[in-house]
Design a protein around this motif. Structure first.
Motif, PDB file in Angstrom:
ATOM      1  N   LEU A 339       0.820  -1.211   0.000  1.00 29.02           N
ATOM      2  CA  LEU A 339       0.000   0.000   0.000  1.00 29.02           C
ATOM      3  C   LEU A 339       0.857   1.265   0.000  1.00 29.02           C
ATOM      4  O   LEU A 339       0.501   2.275  -0.611  1.00 29.02           O
ATOM      5  N   SER A 340       2.013   1.215   0.678  1.00 22.18           N
ATOM      6  CA  SER A 340       2.877   2.404   0.744  1.00 22.18           C
ATOM      7  C   SER A 340       3.693   2.594  -0.533  1.00 22.18           C
ATOM      8  O   SER A 340       4.176   3.695  -0.797  1.00 22.18           O
ATOM      9  N   GLY A 341       3.832   1.525  -1.308  1.00 24.56           N
ATOM     10  CA  GLY A 341       4.619   1.615  -2.535  1.00 24.56           C
ATOM     11  C   GLY A 341       6.111   1.680  -2.314  1.00 24.56           C
ATOM     12  O   GLY A 341       6.872   2.010  -3.235  1.00 24.56           O
ATOM     13  N   ARG A 342       6.597   1.327  -1.122  1.00 21.64           N
ATOM     14  CA  ARG A 342       8.038   1.352  -0.823  1.00 21.64           C
ATOM     15  C   ARG A 342       8.560  -0.079  -0.900  1.00 21.64           C
ATOM     16  O   ARG A 342       8.293  -0.902  -0.004  1.00 21.64           O
ATOM     17  N   PHE A 343       9.314  -0.355  -1.949  1.00 18.05           N
ATOM     18  CA  PHE A 343       9.771  -1.713  -2.192  1.00 18.05           C
ATOM     19  C   PHE A 343      11.296  -1.780  -2.197  1.00 18.05           C
ATOM     20  O   PHE A 343      11.983  -0.799  -2.460  1.00 18.05           O
ATOM     21  N   ALA A 391      28.347   3.678  -2.992  1.00 15.60           N
ATOM     22  CA  ALA A 391      27.476   3.333  -4.115  1.00 15.60           C
ATOM     23  C   ALA A 391      26.356   2.393  -3.670  1.00 15.60           C
ATOM     24  O   ALA A 391      25.188   2.566  -4.040  1.00 15.60           O
ATOM     25  N   SER A 392      26.707   1.385  -2.874  1.00  8.82           N
ATOM     26  CA  SER A 392      25.699   0.439  -2.396  1.00  8.82           C
ATOM     27  C   SER A 392      24.680   1.131  -1.490  1.00  8.82           C
ATOM     28  O   SER A 392      23.467   0.890  -1.602  1.00  8.82           O
ATOM     29  N   TRP A 393      25.158   1.998  -0.605  1.00  8.01           N
ATOM     30  CA  TRP A 393      24.263   2.676   0.328  1.00  8.01           C
ATOM     31  C   TRP A 393      23.327   3.651  -0.386  1.00  8.01           C
ATOM     32  O   TRP A 393      22.129   3.696  -0.092  1.00  8.01           O
ATOM     33  N   TYR A 398      18.035   5.579  -1.950  1.00  5.89           N
ATOM     34  CA  TYR A 398      17.232   6.381  -2.869  1.00  5.89           C
ATOM     35  C   TYR A 398      16.462   5.561  -3.903  1.00  5.89           C
ATOM     36  O   TYR A 398      15.509   6.078  -4.494  1.00  5.89           O
ATOM     37  N   ALA A 399      16.849   4.306  -4.108  1.00  3.86           N
ATOM     38  CA  ALA A 399      16.145   3.511  -5.122  1.00  3.86           C
ATOM     39  C   ALA A 399      15.668   2.162  -4.596  1.00  3.86           C
ATOM     40  O   ALA A 399      15.014   1.423  -5.326  1.00  3.86           O
ATOM     41  N   GLY A 400      15.996   1.839  -3.331  1.00  4.24           N
ATOM     42  CA  GLY A 400      15.579   0.550  -2.784  1.00  4.24           C
ATOM     43  C   GLY A 400      16.268  -0.627  -3.444  1.00  4.24           C
ATOM     44  O   GLY A 400      15.760  -1.749  -3.404  1.00  4.24           O
TER      45      GLY A 400
END
Length: 725
Positions: A339-343, A391-393, A398-400
């Motif tokens: 529902l939150s759209g955070r994947f 780079a990994s962090w 910012y992009a999950g």
């Protein structure tokens, strides 16, 4: 100018990089665990923020159990819970509870077990399962099922499936059978979903949840996504797969929501901290009075999961945040996350990128460490490490996206350390040259003793049990007559180097080369467990190596000649130590055991077999494929020595072919020993069995065995005659 040492350093460094790249490509379990722990740490640093979503957990908690009694509750009370939640306007009600058995607390079931009850009375009594079933009818209720290793029951699927691209039905984890639902409950439920959170994994931490299971023909949805479907009134799941990639998934569309998934149809969990706002006690919903307005507002329009947090019911799981939470809350978090759209996602090309980074960055570090100063190389290594972490962090924040920084960092550190260590160690030439020279002749254990033991090179010795080996080239005189001296030396170097390798590799001490012969022994200068077995393993390795050298024509003889050897092995007492003069000595062994091993080696010519061991050695080889070769009088010995032919290792010894050969050989030996008739037939049988078991290795051995019949006479009689004499 590039020096030879630098060239060697680059080659070694690139070899290490290649090995680390291959290791990462194979992705062993330890690397997977390290990667998962890294991703867990990211979530602990920035967990998903809990937002007020239309998702709630009705918790059968300790307070509920105190008020309404121990679990399981009678299903008329579960029906009352459904009625209350439905009346309050729940969009969907999902049970993280199994209803596999009939309700034992149902009045009809309780009275049925009482003797003397009129059967007609049973039909008039209420049935809690019927009450619960009627409560489900027409309501948005999803029931759960678990996985089972027994039976073949699979629940009905209440939804349809459509997919784009290739069929994804082989992507999800497999399901063989499920815990059965009561038929009337199964029929009236609006949806049915599995409650398994991490099937097929040994980890206690739930990091990814399979949204579907598959039996190869049908998909079975997870409780959470089925609840989301029922809440929206959707009838179909739409599945996307990668182009030209059958049995994979990329996205799942359920109603108005699109969910990115792994190739196996799993949702990476991005969890929030456990909070009381997510839970409503079941006791407050089932209260005898009016339900509070706050609870009504929380339930209205929400997807409600019913489960338990009571410790005694043991439905506690661990999240990436290292929190122990009720399993039902993870189902709720799946819907919250959708529902939150955070994947979170780990792209299919992430593995390839990480493997490539190890290869490229590792090679760069090798070049830097070899050709620049150590300080500059260290600074570059630290910079690369920092860039990988950043780079990994940033990709996660910012992009999950989940990229593993640990594997490139660890691989780079190992590469840098190895290359730097080579630069420092290459300057210690004197010690390296000494080890290189002596390493050709002595076992690593002896070198270690010489380097670390005071007075290790003094004269003297001690008596101990050794396993002694002699190896000799057959027909060496004929070979040497047809070769020039330089060619003969090249031949011996090729052969003896290949054979002596097996002595060193099996913890032996290479005593000396005697022309075309090798002398070696085991169990000195330090104790070697299973020294007889290791000596025989070295001999079998020599046999295989010689066969390979002959097959590849390593000696340049063409098809004109095949090189053969004889190997004699004996276990017994010998004196071992440094022998010679104060200024020139050799670590060696002397004694009767050494003489017997040498005599056994020469007897290989008479037996017509390449590896023979004495009876004391054979008694220590419980797992090897051995055949009795006769009791022979060795040169210089008054009593005969019982010898055994080493046919192969433990795997051959356990094979059915060798078991049959051993039995046939035993009958043949008994016939030869007692001078029975029919030995020719027994020899023929043994030859056939030998061909099946040892592929021609024993043909000459059996071809001349009748000539050696006297060798199988009873050695005990000989010993008695010797005692009388």
């Amino acid at each position: 100018m590039v020096t030879r040492a630098q060239q060697i350093g680059v080659i070694i460094g690139l070899a290490i990089v290649a090995a680390l790249t291959i290791l990462r490509a194979s992705d062993p379990q330890l690397l997977k665990l390290a990667r998962e722990l890294t991703f867990d740490q990211y979530q602990r640093l920035v967990p998903r923020t809990f937002e007020s979503q239309p998702v709630r957990v009705v918790d059968i908690d300790e307070a509920s159990l105190r008020e309404f009694g121990q679990w399981p509750w009678p299903r008329n009370r579960i029906a009352a819970l459904v009625d209350r939640l439905s009346d309050m306007g729940a969009a969907a009600i999902a049970f993280d509870v199994l209803f596999a058995e009939p309700d034992r607390l149902s009045p009809r079931n309780v009275i049925r077990d009482v003797t003397g009850v009129d059967p007609a009375l049973l039909g008039q009594l209420p049935d809690n399962d019927e009450i619960f079933s009627q409560s489900l009818s027409g309501r948005p209720v999803v029931l759960g099922f678990g996985l089972s290793n027994e039976g073949n029951y699979l629940p009905p699927v209440k939804a349809g499936f459509a997919y784009t691209g290739e069929s994804p039905f082989g992507a999800p984890p497999a399901i063989k059978a499920a815990t059965p639902l009561q038929p009337q409950l199964e029929a009236n439920a609006a949806g049915i979903g599995h409650i398994s959170l991490n099937p097929g994994t040994s980890s206690a931490v739930v990091r990814a949840v399979p949204l579907f299971l598959s039996d190869g023909k049908q998909l079975y949805p997870n409780l959470a996504i089925e609840a989301l479907r029922v809440a929206q009134g959707a009838s179909t799941y739409i599945l996307d797969s990668a182009p030209d990639a059958p049995n994979t998934m990329t996205r799942v569309k359920v109603g108005e929501f699109v969910v990115p998934v792994t190739a196996a149809g799993e949702l990476w969990l991005y969890v929030s901290r456990d909070t009381k706002e997510r839970y409503i006690s079941a006791s407050k919903v089932l209260t005898a009075g009016d339900v509070s307005a706050d609870i009504k507002n929380a339930i209205e329009g929400s997807i409600v999961f019913v489960g338990t947090s009571a410790a005694g019911l043991q439905d506690i799981r661990t999240t990436a945040l290292d929190e122990n939470v009720p399993g039902v809350s993870i189902h709720a978090q799946v819907v919250e996350q959708i529902l939150s759209g955070r994947f979170l996602s780990r792209p299919d090309w992430a593995n390839g990128l990480e493997i490539l980074s190890i290869a490229v960055l590792g090679s760069l570090l090798v070049i830097l460490t070899t050709f620049v100063t150590p300080a500059v190389a260290l600074a570059c290594g630290l910079l690369i490490t920092l860039l990988a972490l950043v780079a990994s962090w940033v990709a996660f924040l910012y992009a999950g996206l989940l990229f593993d920084p640990l594997a490139p960092i660890v691989a780079g550190s190992i590469t840098h350390f190895a290359a730097t260590a080579f630069r420092f160690l290459v300057t210690d030439r004197e010690r390296r040259d000494v080890r290189r020279a002596f390493g050709h002749y002595l076992s690593p254990s002896l070198l270690y003793r010489i380097e670390h033991t005071r007075d290790a090179l003094r004269l003297g010795g001690d008596e101990r049990e050794l396993t002694v080996m002699f190896v000799d080239v057959r027909n060496f005189t004929q070979i040497s007559e047809q070769m020039t001296p330089s060619a003969l030396v090249a031949f011996l170097n090729t052969l003896l180097d290949a054979l002596s390798h097996h002595v060193i590799a099996n913890d032996g001490t290479l005593d000396k080369f005697i022309g075309d012969s090798i002398m070696a022994f085991w169990n000195a200068p330090i104790d070697v467990p299973d020294h007889a077995f290791k000596a025989v393993r070295a001999a079998l390795g020599m046999r295989e190596t010689l066969a390979r050298l002959n097959k590849s024509d390593a000696f340049g003889f063409g098809d004109e000649r095949q090189v053969s050897i004889g190997i004699g092995i004996h276990t017994g007492l010998a004196c071992v130590g440094n022998m010679g003069a104060e200024t020139r000595f050799n670590y060696s062994a002397v004694g009767d055991a050494v003489n017997i091993a040498a005599r056994i080696e020469s007897t290989c010519k008479d037996i017509i077999f390449d590896i023979l061991v004495s009876e004391p050695t054979a008694s220590l080889l419980s797992d090897c494929a051995l055949l009795e070769a006769g009791a022979l009088t060795l040169k210089g010995k008054s009593m005969r020595t019982n010898l055994f032919a080493v046919v192969g290792d433990a795997r051959l010894a356990r094979s059915g072919e060798f078991v049959e050969l051993h039995a046939a050989h035993k009958r043949l030996v008994e016939a030869l020993r007692t001078h029975q008739t029919g030995t020719r037939k027994l020899i023929g049988i043994a030859k056939l069995k030998a061909q099946a078991a040892a592929a021609g290795l024993l043909q000459e051995f059996y071809g001349q065995i009748s000539r050696r019949a006297a060798h199988f006479a009873d050695e005990h009689a000989d010993r008695a005659d010797h005692a009388d004499t």
